[in-house]
Design a protein around this motif. Structure first.
Motif, PDB file in Angstrom:
ATOM      1  N   PRO A 150      -8.903   7.799   1.583  1.00  0.00           N
ATOM      2  CA  PRO A 150      -8.422   6.149   1.013  1.00  0.00           C
ATOM      3  C   PRO A 150      -9.407   5.259   1.312  1.00  0.00           C
ATOM      4  O   PRO A 150      -8.993   4.267   0.925  1.00  0.00           O
ATOM      5  CB  PRO A 150      -7.014   6.046   1.687  1.00  0.00           C
ATOM      6  N   THR A 151     -10.493   5.620   1.991  1.00  0.00           N
ATOM      7  CA  THR A 151     -11.407   4.324   2.099  1.00  0.00           C
ATOM      8  C   THR A 151     -12.259   4.033   0.745  1.00  0.00           C
ATOM      9  O   THR A 151     -12.789   2.575   0.977  1.00  0.00           O
ATOM     10  CB  THR A 151     -12.412   4.783   3.366  1.00  0.00           C
ATOM     11  N   GLY A 152     -12.643   4.504  -0.036  1.00  0.00           N
ATOM     12  CA  GLY A 152     -13.101   4.317  -1.092  1.00  0.00           C
ATOM     13  C   GLY A 152     -14.813   4.323  -1.146  1.00  0.00           C
ATOM     14  O   GLY A 152     -15.469   3.837  -2.168  1.00  0.00           O
ATOM     15  N   ASN A 153     -15.384   4.545   0.225  1.00  0.00           N
ATOM     16  CA  ASN A 153     -16.909   4.282  -0.088  1.00  0.00           C
ATOM     17  C   ASN A 153     -17.331   5.670  -0.036  1.00  0.00           C
ATOM     18  O   ASN A 153     -16.847   6.704   0.248  1.00  0.00           O
ATOM     19  CB  ASN A 153     -17.485   3.852   1.581  1.00  0.00           C
ATOM     20  N   ASP A 294       0.530  -8.230   6.770  1.00  0.00           N
ATOM     21  CA  ASP A 294       1.702  -7.344   7.047  1.00  0.00           C
ATOM     22  C   ASP A 294       1.934  -6.562   5.713  1.00  0.00           C
ATOM     23  O   ASP A 294       2.662  -6.695   4.755  1.00  0.00           O
ATOM     24  CB  ASP A 294       3.111  -8.303   7.015  1.00  0.00           C
ATOM     25  N   ALA A 295       1.264  -5.168   5.954  1.00  0.00           N
ATOM     26  CA  ALA A 295       1.249  -4.330   4.952  1.00  0.00           C
ATOM     27  C   ALA A 295       2.678  -3.503   4.601  1.00  0.00           C
ATOM     28  O   ALA A 295       3.161  -3.701   3.408  1.00  0.00           O
ATOM     29  CB  ALA A 295       0.480  -2.820   5.558  1.00  0.00           C
ATOM     30  N   ASN A 296       3.619  -3.617   5.563  1.00  0.00           N
ATOM     31  CA  ASN A 296       5.108  -3.190   5.192  1.00  0.00           C
ATOM     32  C   ASN A 296       5.729  -4.161   4.249  1.00  0.00           C
ATOM     33  O   ASN A 296       6.282  -3.763   3.297  1.00  0.00           O
ATOM     34  CB  ASN A 296       5.673  -2.834   6.289  1.00  0.00           C
ATOM     35  N   ALA A 297       5.728  -5.330   4.726  1.00  0.00           N
ATOM     36  CA  ALA A 297       6.355  -6.433   3.936  1.00  0.00           C
ATOM     37  C   ALA A 297       5.694  -6.342   2.675  1.00  0.00           C
ATOM     38  O   ALA A 297       6.694  -6.653   1.588  1.00  0.00           O
ATOM     39  CB  ALA A 297       6.117  -7.592   4.925  1.00  0.00           C
ATOM     40  N   ILE A 308       3.854  -0.665  -7.958  1.00  0.00           N
ATOM     41  CA  ILE A 308       3.682   0.479  -6.954  1.00  0.00           C
ATOM     42  C   ILE A 308       2.089   0.619  -6.521  1.00  0.00           C
ATOM     43  O   ILE A 308       1.369   0.896  -7.561  1.00  0.00           O
ATOM     44  CB  ILE A 308       4.011   1.713  -7.444  1.00  0.00           C
ATOM     45  N   ILE A 309       1.858   0.584  -5.348  1.00  0.00           N
ATOM     46  CA  ILE A 309       0.429   0.836  -4.576  1.00  0.00           C
ATOM     47  C   ILE A 309       0.523   1.682  -3.355  1.00  0.00           C
ATOM     48  O   ILE A 309       1.794   2.294  -3.416  1.00  0.00           O
ATOM     49  CB  ILE A 309      -0.205  -0.109  -4.271  1.00  0.00           C
ATOM     50  N   ARG A 310      -0.315   2.116  -2.790  1.00  0.00           N
ATOM     51  CA  ARG A 310      -0.090   3.066  -1.697  1.00  0.00           C
ATOM     52  C   ARG A 310      -0.212   2.162  -0.209  1.00  0.00           C
ATOM     53  O   ARG A 310      -1.093   1.335  -0.029  1.00  0.00           O
ATOM     54  CB  ARG A 310      -1.251   4.045  -1.571  1.00  0.00           C
ATOM     55  N   ASN A 311       0.736   2.348   0.582  1.00  0.00           N
ATOM     56  CA  ASN A 311       0.594   1.860   1.927  1.00  0.00           C
ATOM     57  C   ASN A 311      -0.070   2.831   2.864  1.00  0.00           C
ATOM     58  O   ASN A 311       0.633   4.047   3.125  1.00  0.00           O
ATOM     59  CB  ASN A 311       2.009   1.679   2.250  1.00  0.00           C
ATOM     60  N   ARG A 312      -1.304   2.633   3.322  1.00  0.00           N
ATOM     61  CA  ARG A 312      -1.943   3.495   4.095  1.00  0.00           C
ATOM     62  C   ARG A 312      -1.950   3.237   5.682  1.00  0.00           C
ATOM     63  O   ARG A 312      -2.902   3.931   6.167  1.00  0.00           O
ATOM     64  CB  ARG A 312      -3.211   3.666   3.544  1.00  0.00           C
ATOM     65  N   SER A 313      -1.047   2.484   6.038  1.00  0.00           N
ATOM     66  CA  SER A 313      -0.719   1.877   7.347  1.00  0.00           C
ATOM     67  C   SER A 313      -0.846   2.990   8.427  1.00  0.00           C
ATOM     68  O   SER A 313      -1.203   2.879   9.485  1.00  0.00           O
ATOM     69  CB  SER A 313       0.144   1.010   7.491  1.00  0.00           C
ATOM     70  N   LEU A 319      -4.876   0.825   9.815  1.00  0.00           N
ATOM     71  CA  LEU A 319      -3.485  -0.005  10.167  1.00  0.00           C
ATOM     72  C   LEU A 319      -3.480  -1.124   9.332  1.00  0.00           C
ATOM     73  O   LEU A 319      -4.462  -1.895   9.020  1.00  0.00           O
ATOM     74  CB  LEU A 319      -3.678  -0.382  11.684  1.00  0.00           C
ATOM     75  N   SER A 320      -2.428  -1.498   8.698  1.00  0.00           N
ATOM     76  CA  SER A 320      -2.157  -2.366   8.077  1.00  0.00           C
ATOM     77  C   SER A 320      -2.916  -2.485   6.643  1.00  0.00           C
ATOM     78  O   SER A 320      -3.172  -3.739   6.190  1.00  0.00           O
ATOM     79  CB  SER A 320      -2.050  -3.863   8.593  1.00  0.00           C
ATOM     80  N   CYS A 321      -3.149  -1.356   6.153  1.00  0.00           N
ATOM     81  CA  CYS A 321      -4.235  -1.371   4.818  1.00  0.00           C
ATOM     82  C   CYS A 321      -3.354  -0.796   3.810  1.00  0.00           C
ATOM     83  O   CYS A 321      -2.543   0.030   3.678  1.00  0.00           O
ATOM     84  CB  CYS A 321      -5.233  -0.478   5.107  1.00  0.00           C
ATOM     85  N   LEU A 322      -3.443  -1.377   2.519  1.00  0.00           N
ATOM     86  CA  LEU A 322      -3.073  -1.087   1.160  1.00  0.00           C
ATOM     87  C   LEU A 322      -4.171  -0.411   0.323  1.00  0.00           C
ATOM     88  O   LEU A 322      -5.274  -0.886   0.361  1.00  0.00           O
ATOM     89  CB  LEU A 322      -2.286  -2.264   0.534  1.00  0.00           C
ATOM     90  N   ARG A 323      -4.003   0.674  -0.396  1.00  0.00           N
ATOM     91  CA  ARG A 323      -4.861   1.182  -1.349  1.00  0.00           C
ATOM     92  C   ARG A 323      -4.398   0.692  -2.698  1.00  0.00           C
ATOM     93  O   ARG A 323      -3.211   1.133  -2.944  1.00  0.00           O
ATOM     94  CB  ARG A 323      -4.768   2.471  -1.413  1.00  0.00           C
ATOM     95  N   ILE A 324      -5.176  -0.036  -3.372  1.00  0.00           N
ATOM     96  CA  ILE A 324      -4.934  -0.613  -4.762  1.00  0.00           C
ATOM     97  C   ILE A 324      -5.851   0.068  -5.852  1.00  0.00           C
ATOM     98  O   ILE A 324      -6.875  -0.214  -5.757  1.00  0.00           O
ATOM     99  CB  ILE A 324      -5.051  -2.006  -4.848  1.00  0.00           C
ATOM    100  N   THR A 325      -5.286   0.803  -6.880  1.00  0.00           N
ATOM    101  CA  THR A 325      -5.831   1.268  -7.967  1.00  0.00           C
ATOM    102  C   THR A 325      -6.181   0.201  -9.068  1.00  0.00           C
ATOM    103  O   THR A 325      -5.157  -0.867  -9.346  1.00  0.00           O
ATOM    104  CB  THR A 325      -5.030   2.280  -8.645  1.00  0.00           C
TER     105      THR A 325
END
Length: 349
Positions: A150-153, A294-297, A308-313, A319-325
């Protein structure tokens, strides 16, 4: 690389199933060989088991000869077949970067094969030496994904070449997001590295995730092995026909990519203005990985808004990362507006 040595003994001696459409190739006026119902054309007929017409079209676009192309039910099919062909359960192992696409590990577990993870560095990149150090005489496969999910690089090209040059097993390079990247595909390196398998897909830039069509490019010998163990008619006629339409639409796909890359810049600039955003990681794909307060909140708030995005925490190093298309301009606008709202809400509490 000694392919016979890498291959499982039972696969080496396997006599593959020969279907009616394997034994007869070409066109005929009367088909009475496959016990098909003569009514309800064209759905009454079995599809081409090796999808030659579609492969020729893909060959023209990707500049890979048809004999070096395998088509699967999504990329997940060739991923699973690589385990089934080369990894002896409870004996062999594979090495993979971490974090990365989760199906490499799932397929390892399904096939009862040890999966060895090597953590990426703080820039989500790797050193060839670290992966090679995790290998032993029973390591058959190394899994790389570039641009990574999920890092994108994109991974360091020089380190990938080092792996290909030094590893005596097979290196699988997943290029699902290559159409969005500035880096060139490794398809031009296939002739130089017989241990290279490249995965690509119609699911991302080609806008055809629903038809489940994945491509694997490799040496003729490896492709022959994958064809030997796949299910006889693994790509149905509906998928083949729709894929043909998709690959004949390359000009529009290139336009979609340009639009999405432009929109990604707009989205990133908007995200930078939000105080809840701590970091936006570099991306060569059609998504961005974003570290927030706060990724969860944030994720739960967006779900309540129907976004809807992806919570990748829970993923390593995320940790505390969101993946956004990256979506359409309107979808991105709705997302940013919702993030501005949650920012105000979090500030109040």
């Amino acid at each position: 690389m000694n392919l016979d040595k890498l291959l499982r003994a039972n696969i080496r001696s396997l006599q593959p199933y020969s279907s009616a459409r394997d034994e007869f190739k070409g066109e005929a006026s009367v088909y009475l060989d496959a016990n098909e119902n003569p009514y309800n054309s064209p759905f009454n007929r079995y599809p081409d088991p090796l999808q030659w017409k579609l492969k020729k079209q893909i060959s023209n676009i990707k500049q890979v000869v048809t004999e070096n192309i395998f088509l699967g039910n999504g990329s997940d099919e060739p991923i699973d077949l690589m385990y089934r062909a080369f990894c002896e359960p409870r004996i062999d192992n594979v090495v993979a970067i971490e974090p990365t696409y989760g199906m490499y590990k799932v397929c390892a577990n399904i096939n009862d094969v040890e999966y060895r993870k090597v953590l990426l560095d703080e820039n989500f990149d790797f050193k060839a030496y670290d992966l090679l150090a995790a290998c032993d005489e029973n390591t058959k496969l190394i899994w790389l994904c570039s641009p990574n999910n999920p890092t994108g690089n994109s991974l360091n090209r020089g380190e990938i070449i080092k792996i290909l040059s030094k590893f005596e097993g097979i290196v699988i390079l997943d290029e699902a997001y290559i159409d969005f990247a500035s880096e060139k595909s490794f398809t031009e390196e296939l002739a130089h590295f017989p241990n290279l398998v490249i995965l690509q897909t119609l699911s991302k830039a080609w806008g055809s995730a629903a038809i489940r069509l994945g491509m694997a490019y490799a040496s003729t010998e490896i492709i022959r092995i994958l064809n030997k163990i796949k299910y006889p008619y693994n790509i149905n006629i509906l998928t083949q026909e729709q894929a043909l339409k998709a690959v004949q639409n390359a000009e529009e796909v290139n336009n979609w990519v340009k639009i999405l890359l432009k929109e990604k810049k707009v989205l990133i600039n908007a995200l930078k203005q939000l105080s809840i955003v701590q970091k936006i990681y570099p991306s060569d794909s059609n998504f961005v990985l974003v570290k927030v307060n706060d990724a969860n909140a944030t994720y739960n708030y967006l779900v309540d808004k129907g976004i809807i995005i992806r919570n990748r925490s829970s993923v390593s190093l995320c940790l505390s990362c969101l993946r956004i298309t990256v979506g359409t301009p309107e979808e991105n606008r709705i997302l940013i507006k919702a993030l501005e709202e949650i920012q105000l809400f979090l500030h109040k509490i």
